[in-house]
Scaffold this motif. Structure first.
Motif, PDB file in Angstrom:
ATOM      1  N   CYS A 194       0.840  -1.206   0.000  1.00 34.15           N
ATOM      2  CA  CYS A 194       0.000   0.000   0.000  1.00 34.15           C
ATOM      3  C   CYS A 194       0.869   1.246   0.000  1.00 34.15           C
ATOM      4  CB  CYS A 194      -0.904   0.004   1.224  1.00 34.15           C
ATOM      5  SG  CYS A 194       0.052   0.024   2.749  1.00 34.15           S
ATOM      6  N   CYS A 198      -1.219   4.723   5.258  1.00 33.79           N
ATOM      7  CA  CYS A 198      -1.700   5.408   6.467  1.00 33.79           C
ATOM      8  C   CYS A 198      -0.596   6.171   7.201  1.00 33.79           C
ATOM      9  CB  CYS A 198      -2.432   4.431   7.372  1.00 33.79           C
ATOM     10  SG  CYS A 198      -3.823   3.677   6.488  1.00 33.79           S
ATOM     11  N   CYS A 205      -0.844   2.276  11.178  1.00 33.64           N
ATOM     12  CA  CYS A 205      -1.395   1.179  10.357  1.00 33.64           C
ATOM     13  C   CYS A 205      -2.270   0.279  11.232  1.00 33.64           C
ATOM     14  CB  CYS A 205      -0.226   0.372   9.769  1.00 33.64           C
ATOM     15  SG  CYS A 205      -0.711  -1.160   8.943  1.00 33.64           S
ATOM     16  N   ILE A 206      -3.453  -0.060  10.729  1.00 37.88           N
ATOM     17  CA  ILE A 206      -4.302  -0.996  11.472  1.00 37.88           C
ATOM     18  C   ILE A 206      -4.195  -2.408  10.895  1.00 37.88           C
ATOM     19  CG2 ILE A 206      -6.001   0.639  12.424  1.00 37.88           C
ATOM     20  CD1 ILE A 206      -7.791  -0.059   9.979  1.00 37.88           C
ATOM     21  N   CYS A 208      -4.640  -3.549   7.605  1.00 44.18           N
ATOM     22  CA  CYS A 208      -5.751  -3.984   6.759  1.00 44.18           C
ATOM     23  C   CYS A 208      -5.342  -4.962   5.662  1.00 44.18           C
ATOM     24  CB  CYS A 208      -6.498  -2.788   6.180  1.00 44.18           C
ATOM     25  SG  CYS A 208      -5.729  -2.061   4.738  1.00 44.18           S
ATOM     26  N   ARG A 209      -4.053  -5.064   5.366  1.00 44.89           N
ATOM     27  CA  ARG A 209      -3.644  -6.043   4.348  1.00 44.89           C
ATOM     28  C   ARG A 209      -3.367  -7.416   4.967  1.00 44.89           C
ATOM     29  NH1 ARG A 209      -2.577  -3.743  -0.586  1.00 44.89           N
ATOM     30  NH2 ARG A 209      -1.046  -5.283  -1.180  1.00 44.89           N
TER      31      ARG A 209
ATOM     32  N   ARG B 157      -7.898   7.655   1.268  1.00 45.27           N
ATOM     33  CA  ARG B 157      -8.280   6.872   0.096  1.00 45.27           C
ATOM     34  C   ARG B 157      -9.790   6.948  -0.097  1.00 45.27           C
ATOM     35  NH1 ARG B 157      -6.591   0.919   2.402  1.00 45.27           N
ATOM     36  NH2 ARG B 157      -7.886   1.031   4.258  1.00 45.27           N
TER      37      ARG B 157
END
Ligand code: SF4
Ligand code: SF4
Ligand code: SF4
Lengths: 263, 429
Positions: A194, A198, A205-206, A208-209, B157
């Motif tokens: 990404c 973020c 970063c949470i 999400c990937r 985003r």
């Protein structure tokens, strides 16, 4: 692949964000001459769920008994099955409370109300069928789709990224939120791709990937860092589980750090 | 007995999202039953976020719905900030509304051009229109791209914006980017107007003509907009947002994972662009005001199909409105992206206007965690009314070719701005 590639996009229980991301790409207009859309309910009225396809993209987590049957049928009909997004690959945010019972969750939201369908706890697609490729993210980046589609169309195979968000974050030169602000950034265990989106906005970063493969995802060392910052075991687990609730190694590795520690 | 199974496209459903269907059961003496089945699995968003840290819950809520993720994020954050007793500065509030408008522009453009227009032009899929309707597809893409770019810049985003945080934004775009945004918005204005002209020509089916109760958030500051602290009803009644549970009563229905809502416990109601226009057209200004005045007969409160044109009107309005809001923020430049917040205990209700209508978040915070959450999305509010309108359509057409009935039923559902895949099941007994 010869002739037009037959593509199906199937949705299980989800927010529809992964397919929206795909639908929003102007580039798909250029792919159209090469592809035939057999099933994609979001855009195509004449969609057929049970037709053979070359590539099946599946979005969403398996969350009803009907969806268990659906993924099995998709597998039978498809040459390549691609799990798209955190819901399909990791069970999605709806798996966050995987440890609670379905009854308990149901009661909180629906009380004593009943419906005629059979709900179940959210699960990744891979718990039911073999998946050939995964596109990570919630939602995935547009380039993830282009890369996967492009390689499939030339008869090749996309590769997984096996390094963490931190790598991209360092390359971009963002200040480190974990070290400089002490916030619980999940970049160190999360699969890159990404461009450290973020942290670039100053937000931790949470994850999400999803976590990088577990042999590479160092839940334990990140848990140690979080612990040193005064975060409790429960909070560490909850944060890491947001997108990784089905990860079999997570709990065990975090547990290790807290062995013998009284909270 | 004849069974038919047909896909239609429906909206993002409250708490559930995704797959729904319409079931029309016809007996010898006419339509027996009409049901909107919401068959997608439950995702339990309220239940899974209880006990969770506030910021983490706020990251998860937008995942309820991708078409409205900014709406969810901003409404959830406002409810949370109300709960902890924090009020964002005016310029931050203005920029948050610009982000919300990005969602509105993108969502309306996608709905009108990609989901609605193909029906009218006889296509099963918008991608097939590319060659013959170059101009329209071009405008659709331009408007959609503008909306998602606004969300990229302000929200990190276009789907699931992590840049909105308690106290403000993680980071703000620089001044030059906001100037560019203004420019792009003014360039989009003629395209929005073209959209309005285009949709003003489309048929509104008189089969579904009849009285409708409309509900909309009463805009703050008396300018047509998204945020507000009270709900207005088209019968003249008005109530504070905190009282939503008294007047918008939810019931579990057995054919749907999404609950149905009724005004004062018994009457179905509508919410969405047309409801906003019906209840608050007097607060429009600029070009949208003129278009409204000259097309009042088409933007009428009695037909759900008017929702399409109302969305087109909003494309014009919100494009102009965003420019004014950016000016408000620029007037205070340079501005700090966020303030420190203290996460105190409390309870907050936020009601905003998502692209599809009223979105409610009620959150209680205790010890930095969510201790209670209630979320009601526009489609859940609309489901009962949608069933009424599908029934009206079915009653006029149950003797027609079932394909045609299914098509018309889908169009009714789509007029409410549905965006999920769905199926129609018509059974003849
Ligand atoms: S992975 Fe995220 S974006 Fe994709 S469907 Fe699931 S919740 Fe939506
Ligand atoms: S901010 Fe997060 S992603 Fe970036 S280097 Fe620090 S820990 Fe890694
Ligand atoms: S930084 Fe983390 S949360 Fe943000 S997009 Fe990348 S993986 Fe997802």
């Amino acid at each position: 692949m010869e002739g037009k590639v037959r593509i199906g996009f199937y949705a299980l229980t989800s927010c529809y964000g992964c397919q929206l991301q795909l639908a929003m790409m102007d580039e798909i207009l250029q792919l159209l001459p090469k592809a035939e859309i057999v099933c994609w309910f979001m855009l195509e009225r004449d969609s057929y769920e049970d037709e053979p396809v070359d590539i099946a993209f599946i979005e969403g987590s398996v969350s009803t008994e009907e969806e268990v049957e659906l993924v099995k049928r998709i597998r039978e009909n498809a040459k390549i099955v691609v799990a798209v997004g955190s819901c399909a690959v990791h069970g999605g945010v709806q798996s966050w409370e995987k440890d609670k019972s379905l009854e308990e969750l149901w009661k909180t939201v629906y009380g004593d109300g009943k419906v005629k369908f059979e709900p179940k706890m959210a699960e990744p697609v891979e718990n039911y069928i073999k998946v050939d490729h995964r596109i990570y993210g919630c939602p995935p980046e547009k380039k993830d789709f282009l890369y996967a589609l492009g390689t499939f169309l030339v008869g090749s195979w996309p590769e997984d990224i096996d390094y963490p968000v931190c790598v991209e974050c360092r390359l971009k030169g963002h200040p480190c939120i974990l070290i400089e602000k002490g916030e619980p950034c999940l970049g160190p265990i999360t699969r890159a791709g990404c461009d450290a989106r973020c942290p670039g906005f100053g937000v931790a970063c949470i994850g999400c990937r999803g976590a990088i493969g577990y042999d590479v995802a160092w839940f334990d060392s990140l848990a140690r860092t979080f612990k040193e910052k005064g975060i409790s075991k429960e909070d560490i687990l909850q944060r890491m589980k947001m997108f990784n609730a089905h990860n079999p190694k997570l709990e065990e590795m975090v547990e290790k750090i807290f062995q013998g520690v009284e909270e | 007995m004849k069974n038919l199974y047909l896909p239609i496209t429906v909206d993002h459903i409250a708490r559930v999202e995704g797959k729904g269907g319409v079931e029309i059961i016809v007996g010898d003496d006419g339509v027996k039953e009409v049901r909107l089945n919401i068959i997608e699995g439950p995702r339990f968003f309220e239940a899974i976020t209880i006990g969770k840290k506030l910021d983490e819950a706020l990251a998860v809520y937008p995942r309820i719905c991708s078409f409205c993720s900014a709406a969810h994020k901003l409404t959830a954050v406002e409810a949370a900030e109300k709960a902890i007793g924090f009020e964002p500065r005016e310029e931050i509030q203005a920029l948050r509304e610009v982000l919300y408008i990005g969602d509105m522009i993108e969502s309306h453009a996608l709905h009108l051009y990609l989901l609605v227009l193909p029906d009218y032009l006889g296509y099963s899929n918008p991608l097939k229109m590319v060659n013959e309707y170059k101009k329209e597809i071009g405008i659709a893409l331009d408007l959609k791209n503008l909306g998602s770019w606004m969300m990229d810049e302000l929200g990190a985003r276009a789907i699931h914006q992590e840049n909105v945080v308690l106290g403000g934004f993680g980071k703000l775009p620089d001044k030059a980017t906001l100037e560019t945004m203004k420019k792009r918005l003014s360039e989009a204005l003629p395209k929005a107007e073209y959209t309005f002209e285009l949709f003003a020509k489309l048929e509104q089916y008189e089969e579904v003509e009849g009285p409708i109760i409309h509900m909309a958030v009463k805009p703050r500051g008396d300018v047509y907009g998204i945020y507000g602290d009270a709900i207005s009803v088209s019968d003249g009644f008005e109530f504070p947002s905190e009282d939503y549970k008294m007047h918008m009563v939810e019931r579990v229905v057995e054919h749907s994972f999404a609950k149905h809502s009724f005004y004062n416990g018994e009457k179905p109601f509508m919410t969405g662009a047309i409801s906003r226009v019906v209840n608050h057209a007097d607060k429009l200004y600029g070009r949208a005001k003129e278009l409204y005045e000259s097309h009042r007969d088409l933007l009428r409160p009695t037909n759900p199909f008017a929702n399409n044109l109302a969305q087109a009107l909003e494309l014009v309005y919100f494009t102009e409105r965003a420019i004014d809001l950016i000016d408000e923020a620029l007037a205070k430049w340079p501005i700090a992206p966020r303030e420190g917040v203290e996460v105190k205990d409390g309870f907050g209700v936020s009601t905003t206007e998502a692209p599809r209508g009223i979105l409610v978040y009620a959150l209680e915070v205790k010890d930095g965690r969510v201790s209670y959450a209630d979320i009601i999305t526009p489609t859940a509010f609309n489901l009962a009314m949608m069933e009424v309108h599908v029934r009206m359509m079915a009653e006029k057409h149950y003797n027609d070719d079932p394909e045609r009935l299914k098509y018309l039923a889908e169009m009714v559902v789509r007029a409410y701005d549905p965006c999920i895949s769905c199926s129609v099941h018509v059974a003849r007994l």
